[in-house]
Enzyme design. Structure first.
Site, PDB file in Angstrom:
ATOM      1  N   SER A 177       1.020  -1.406   0.124  1.00 18.16           N
ATOM      2  CA  SER A 177       0.202  -0.211  -0.048  1.00 18.16           C
ATOM      3  C   SER A 177       0.751   1.716   0.271  1.00 18.16           C
ATOM      4  CB  SER A 177      -1.042   0.152   1.363  1.00 18.16           C
ATOM      5  OG  SER A 177      -0.025   0.236   2.280  1.00 18.16           O
ATOM      6  N   GLU A 224      10.316   7.206   0.458  1.00 13.43           N
ATOM      7  CA  GLU A 224      10.226   5.701   1.404  1.00 13.43           C
ATOM      8  C   GLU A 224      11.632   5.601   1.685  1.00 13.43           C
ATOM      9  OE1 GLU A 224       8.296   1.897   1.549  1.00 13.43           O
ATOM     10  OE2 GLU A 224       7.729   2.344  -0.026  1.00 13.43           O
ATOM     11  N   ASP A 271       8.953  -2.797  -5.213  1.00 16.94           N
ATOM     12  CA  ASP A 271       7.194  -3.010  -5.043  1.00 16.94           C
ATOM     13  C   ASP A 271       6.585  -1.815  -6.061  1.00 16.94           C
ATOM     14  OD1 ASP A 271       7.420  -3.769  -3.563  1.00 16.94           O
ATOM     15  OD2 ASP A 271       7.149  -3.548  -1.682  1.00 16.94           O
TER      16      ASP A 271
END
Ligand code: GLA
Length: 361
Positions: free
Chosen positions: A108, A141, A153
């Site tokens: 997510s 991130e 991802d």
């Protein structure tokens, strides 16, 4: 108002290889979030999210690492990473409606960062390609949220395609992708996800520790990437922990290649065996599993799955199982019974299909 649909992902095989220069084979899934985005000119970003534990957040477009924490750090980190890459945003309103459970290991967070980057790229006419967008998501991130993740991802949620997995060669700079058709559904099988509901607090520190161990092993062997190691590597290394980590990276790299071959031959029992072997390696050599994941995998196999493994970073999150549709209910019941016996919260079992990556709707 621009509206985007951004999927989550599962990784079919190739775990903890994306920061080791190995091949990985994720697929975008038909569980997604919807992102609505609109430009503002006043240097403010507002984010509304309906996911549990979220709400509304606002910050300046000049936001710096450390100034926003929690769920909104992913959005703030994306605005910061865009600016760092020379693409400052004048302001934005962002509305997130999520059908992707967070903390389930279904990416997510990559869906959020890459969805925001893709939507703002379109609104501002930045002309970034998908690899550049993935790098923005990764930078958000690693540089802002503080999780030193690889690029799997982000590329999966951006480049996925219905009916396909995304083979990523992470040894290339930048990593390259290739779509691989996956046809198990035509042959009467499905991919089930078992979301364990477990999230172990040590996950982030342990992820960084594994990454550091792999870098240390590669340095001892005189290699840029641990996935390049030869069979002699585990003899050359003296430290038992580094040996075990290297063994996982070597055998997992071989398993990705074997999995691609099995997929092309539609040899599903063989693919199942490879998935289960991957789980054992992640549990024993790489040590990123946890009791909830191990029990989910065991229970899925007991209920007739052809193969099962943890997917994603580990220490909680989800497992996947390759199984006949009529056995999904048996897997669900078996996993729930095993969890109930341990007094663990009820896990969620559902079927996923390979879906398209982030796209405007
Ligand atoms: C997390 C990271 C990825 C990858 C996996 C493990 O999902 O975000 O980059 O390293 O763990 O394969």
């Amino acid at each position: 108002m621009h509206q985007w649909d951004v999927p989550g992902r599962v990784n079919l095989i190739g775990e903890h290889l994306d920061y080791n220069g190995g091949p990985v084979l994720p697929l975008a899934i038909d569980r997604s979030l919807t992102l609505k985005a609109r430009s503002r000119e006043d240097g403010i970003v507002n984010v509304w999210s309906d996911a549990p534990g979220t709400g509304k957040a606002s910050f300046a477009t000049s936001v710096r690492p450390g100034e926003v924490e929690g769920w909104a750090a992913y959005a703030a980190g994306t605005i910061w990473a865009l600016a760092e890459a020379g693409h400052p945003v004048p302001g934005a309103d962002l509305v997130i409606e999520s059908r992707l459970p967070s903390g389930a290991g279904l990416s997510s967070s990559a869906a959020l960062t890459c969805g925001i980057a893709a939507a703002l790229d379109r609104i501002q006419g930045l002309g970034l390609d998908r690899t550049e967008l993935a790098l923005i998501g990764q930078r958000a991130e690693s540089g802002f949220v503080g999780a030193p993740v690889g690029l799997m991802d982000q590329l999966a949620v951006l480049e996925g395609r219905a009916g396909h997995a995304v083979l990523i060669d992470t040894a290339a700079t930048p990593p390259t992708t290739q779509l691989v058709p996956v046809t198990w559904e035509e042959d009467g099988l499905v991919l089930a996800v078992i979301a364990t509901g477990a999230h172990h607090a040590l996950a982030d520190g342990e992820y960084a520790a594994r990454r550091e161990e792999c870098e240390r092993a590669a340095a001892e062997l005189g290699l840029d990437h641990l996935a390049r190691a030869g069979l002699d590597a585990t003899v050359l290394l003296t430290d038992e922990t580094l040996k075990a980590r290297t063994r996982h990276v070597l055998t997992e790299t071989a398993r990705v290649k074997a999995a691609i071959s099995a997929i092309s031959r539609r040899a599903w029992p063989q693919l199942g065996t490879i998935l289960t072997a991957s789980h054992a390696s992640l549990r024993d050599d790489f040590q990123v599993s946890c009791p909830e994941l191990d029990v989910a995998v065991e229970a899925a196999l007991e209920a007739g799955a052809l193969g099962a493994r943890m997917t994603g970073g580990g220490f909680g999150g989800s497992a996947i199982a390759l199984v006949a549709p009529h056995q999904v209910q048996a897997v669900r019941e078996r996993v729930e019974a095993r969890y109930a016996a341990q007094d663990w919260a009820r896990p969620e079992t559902f079927v996923v299909h390979a879906a398209d990556g982030a796209h405007p709707v």
